[in-house]
Structure formats: C-alpha cells, structure tokens
Design an enzyme around this catalytic site. Structure first.
Site, PDB file in Angstrom:
ATOM      1  N   TYR A   1       0.913  -1.180   0.133  1.00 19.79           N
ATOM      2  CA  TYR A   1      -0.273   0.186  -0.126  1.00 19.79           C
ATOM      3  C   TYR A   1       0.825   1.265   0.305  1.00 19.79           C
ATOM      4  O   TYR A   1       1.906   1.535   0.715  1.00 19.79           O
ATOM      5  CB  TYR A   1      -1.030   0.215   1.223  1.00 19.79           C
TER       6      TYR A   1
ATOM      7  N   LYS B   1       4.448   8.619   8.801  1.00 20.77           N
ATOM      8  CA  LYS B   1       4.219   8.213  10.274  1.00 20.77           C
ATOM      9  C   LYS B   1       4.979   9.128  11.117  1.00 20.77           C
ATOM     10  O   LYS B   1       4.548  10.022  11.851  1.00 20.77           O
ATOM     11  CB  LYS B   1       4.056   6.784  10.056  1.00 20.77           C
TER      12      LYS B   1
ATOM     13  N   ASP C   1       9.115   2.843  -0.445  1.00 19.26           N
ATOM     14  CA  ASP C   1       8.431   3.066   0.841  1.00 19.26           C
ATOM     15  C   ASP C   1       7.862   2.620   2.060  1.00 19.26           C
ATOM     16  O   ASP C   1       7.781   1.758   2.617  1.00 19.26           O
ATOM     17  CB  ASP C   1       6.320   2.601   0.196  1.00 19.26           C
TER      18      ASP C   1
END
Ligand SMILES: *Cc1c(COP(=O)(O)O)cnc(C)c1O
Length: 464
Positions: free
Chosen positions: A145, A268, A240
């Site tokens: 994702y 994050k 990522d």
C-alpha cells in the site's frame, strides 16, 4: 461486556455526518464486524475511550506513536511551536532541523521535501521518477500500500484488501494503465518483467517491510535483485518506508538490508502524531523538484511548524535514547509469547515480526496442520544485515510462511476477528483486521507484554 454506551452514541451520530462514520476506512471495524471505539485520550501505552475504558494500545495510530501517546517532550515541542503561530507558508528553521536529522539518519537521503501525508509522498515520488527518467511505467507489488494515489490504488492491501476492494471505482483505466503489478517477494516474475520491458520502467515502488497486508518481511534476495535490476535498467528504486521507517531500526529498512534506494518515502513516525510525509533521496534526482527543477510539487501547509516540531522532538528522543534494540526485544518477546500460547491452544498461527512490527496470522486449518512457524528472531545488530544474509535467498533470518498477498489472504480472518473482540474485552487494542500490523512502543513494559500474553493464552484456548 465493557460498557461502550457513549462510544455507540457518538459513532451513530458520526455515521450521519461522515461516510461510514469515519475519516479513514481502516478505522471502521468492518473487517471484524461491529462498531469502532471512540477515544477520548491517550497517555503513554494506553488509550482511554469516551466511556472511561482503558486499552493497552498495539495500533499506535497505525504506526506513528512509537514513543507512546502524549509523550511529554513531544507535547512540549508542539505547545512551544503553537504559541509562535501555526502556519506561515514561508520557510522556518524547524524545517532545516528536521531535514538535517533525517538526512543524518538515513544514508540514501541527501535531499528531502516535506509534504503532509504518506500518500502525497508516494504520489510525488512517482511523478519525480517519471519526470527524471522520461519513462511512464511503474512497478508495484500486490498487497503493498502506498496511500490512495490513483495510479497505485490497485492490489493495494490494507483497507482495500480488508474490505475486498481490489480496484476502487473512480480510478480510471487510464490512471493505472502504466502500473504493472507483480507478486511480492517473487524474484522470477521480477526478472522476467525487467528482461522484457526494463527500459520502459520509470520506477519500482516497494514496501521493503510490508505492513499493509499484515507484517510481511521483504526477502533480502528479492530486495537485492530489485536494487540490481533497477540499477541495470536505469529505473528508480523507491523504498516506501512510510510505515517501516524507524520501525525496523534507526536508519530504516534500506540500512537494515544494506541497500540504498534512489528515493525513500517517509511519514507516520517522522510527524510524531501530526500530519507529515516526506520524500528524499539522491541529490541529482531531488534537484529536479520545483523550484530547483521542473517537476511540480507544492503544499500550502507543507513543513508546517507544529508538525515539524513534533517530528523533531520524536526523532530527537529516538536518537538520544536509542531504544531500537530494546523495542525489538520486547517485540520478539510478545511474538514468542503469542506463538507459544497458540501452540498450547492448538491454534495454527504464524507470527511475522521484525523491529517493532509484527502480525499474528491465523493460518487456515487445512493449510497448516499442527505446524507453527517461527519467522522472527532476527537479532538486531545495529541496523545492518550482513551481506552474507542479505544476499542468500532465505536471508538466514528471514524465511517465511507468509511471504506475499497470496499466502496472507488465505488466513483465517474469522478467527482473527474473534481474537480481536475477545482481546478488546480484556483491554487490549489490536488492529481491527488480520491484514494490519501490530506495533510495539518504547513505553510498553515487559509486565504489560506478559499481561497481554496471559490474556491471549486464555483467549486462544477459547477460540473456535
Ligand atoms: C500509511 C502508509 C502510506 C500512506 O500514508 P498516509 O499518511 O496515510 O497517506 C503509504 N505507504 C505506506 C507503506 C503506509 O504504511
């Protein structure tokens, strides 16, 4: 049953106001059935809901809260920044400070651009890779994702996987026609694809440790081949690390696997609980971003002073206290405890764990017989995996029963849902989907881990 009267009232109202009552689908409890908990506050290792119930938090806002909730230094930094004004749309020194900390920490990042989310980081990195190479095609992996970027919203794990939406309505064929999807951890299809069309590939984007189909660790041989093939064909390798950055070690997955990607996307943890994303990497590539170069990318609130302050405080605490080995040990302790408890209860599981990320996968009964596989146990050796392990196909420490979306998706999601609700009743907040990652933090103690294991042992024995 815990009293969740206020939660239920507030969520009912939310459903009238927002689609599905939430602002991000992962928060809805659709995958486990039932309504989400409405929280009032967090403190350290715990979350408190609007009915006064307390939960030990293994979700941690889906990754960012590695220092626990309302960490005093982070809160103080946010407060100090807030009284000076919340946004100027102009440079501040705080941006330099956070940029320097990240550039000093992640070896492959020489220049960085801050954005407001992981989605933005991935979207911008893809545009930059295409602008830099003059090529169109992007390779992504099934079950990885990268946020809700149109061109990456196929076979995208996470909420998409949880809710069974392989392709979102509204994403046009045109938007994904240059996106190639390949199975994760599969060297053969990767090699084959590069041999056929390598020179057309602008970029490969990958979660080196995947966290959005549950925690699935990138095989070191697979990642090594990725680096090798992209280099050979002039394609950009994008790691990522929005989730796994600071979760698999201090210097990220790139360092842990001894690999230097061309671009890394972050989010994050680097925002300390405020909305921050970033992309950074090779200087010759980053210099193509406007206004240094011609690839457009902008943001009214990018580099926001509150967000920068929260990120700086978080990364400073991490640098000063260097908790990574300790957090990894605690993480392994929980993984082992859950696995032993499952074995005693004759529930087939496999635990995937690296750094402060893990998932307890409930294997389907037919798939597993009585075998219980131990995947983790990677000893933290300063963030660097030796070349010998980094290039061997099993990676020595990383061998795995769950290695891709195909194997993850066969897991017993019903049993996970039962585990989830029963743990919640006992005051332990785990992700509301089999296909999400559990997180360890610096503030969860061994005592609390033992409490978790004891509760899980009871629960596992009671599962159907
Ligand atoms: C969370 C996540 C994103 C998206 O970040 P947002 O801030 O939610 O947009 C992208 N990539 C990975 C690997 C993630 O875990």
């Amino acid at each position: 049953m815990l009293n969740r009267e206020n939660s239920n009232i507030i969520f009912r109202e939310a459903c009238q106001l927002m689609p599905g009552g939430v602002n991000s689908p992962a928060r809805a409890f659709d995958a486990v059935g039932g309504d989400p908990i409405v929280f009032d506050r967090g403190e350290g290792a715990y979350l408190y809901d609007v009915d006064g119930n307390r939960y030990l938090d293994y979700v941690q806002s889906w990754g960012p809260m590695i220092l626990g909730h309302a960490h005093p230094q982070v809160i103080a930094a946010i407060q100090a920044a807030a009284v000076k004004g919340t946004s100027f749309g102009a440079p501040t020194q705080l941006e330099n400070t956070l940029a320097k900390i990240i550039i000093d920490t992640i070896p492959s990042i020489k220049k960085i651009r801050f954005v407001n989310s992981g989605t933005e980081a991935a979207m911008s990195a893809i545009r930059l890779a295409r602008g830099f190479t003059g090529r169109k095609k992007i390779i992504k992996f099934i079950g990885n994702y990268h946020g809700h970027v149109d061109s990456l919203l196929i076979a995208a794990g996470s909420s998409a996987a949880t809710l069974g939406v392989p392709n979102s309505p509204g994403v046009t064929e045109g938007a994904v026609q240059d996106t190639i999807i390949l199975p994760y951890n599969n060297v053969d299809t990767l090699k084959d694809t590069f041999h056929r069309i390598g020179k057309e590939v602008a970029a490969v984007i990958v979660e080196p440790v995947a966290g959005n189909m549950g925690c699935v660790i990138g095989n070191s041989n697979f990642l090594y081949e990725l680096r090798h093939l992209t280099q050979e064909h002039g394609s950009i390798l994008i790691f990522d690390e929005v989730m796994c950055g600071w979760r698999v070690g201090k210097s990220g997955a790139g360092s842990r696997f001894s690999l230097l990607p061309d671009i890394t996307t972050l989010g994050k943890v680097i925002g300390g609980g405020l909305p921050v994303g970033a992309y950074g990497g090779r200087e010759d590539i980053m210099n193509n971003v406007l206004p240094a170069g011609k690839v457009f990318q902008a943001g009214t609130l990018s580099g926001n002073p509150l967000a920068m302050a929260a990120g700086i405080a978080t990364l400073k605490v991490l640098n000063e206290t260097d908790p990574f080995a300790a957090v990894e040990r605690k993480s392994a302790m929980l993984a082992e405890g859950l696995e032993d408890a499952a074995r005693e209860a004759h529930i087939p599981v496999t635990v995937e764990q690296i750094g402060s990320m893990m998932t307890l996968f409930f294997l389907s009964d037919t798939d597993s017989k009585t075998d219980i596989y131990r995947i983790s146990g990677t000893t933290f050796n300063g963030g660097i995996v030796e070349r010998s392990t980094a290039t061997s196909s099993t990676g020595g420490c990383f061998s795995s029963k769950i290695s891709d979306w195909d194997s993850a998706s066969k897991c017993n999601t019903k049993r996970y849902a039962e585990f989830f609700w029963k743990m919640l009743e006992r005051g332990f907040y785990f992700p509301c989907s089999q296909f999400e990652t559990f997180f360890m933090s610096t503030v969860i103690t061994e005592k609390e881990i033992n409490q978790t294991i004891n509760a899980a042992a009871e629960v596992l024995k009671s599962l159907k």
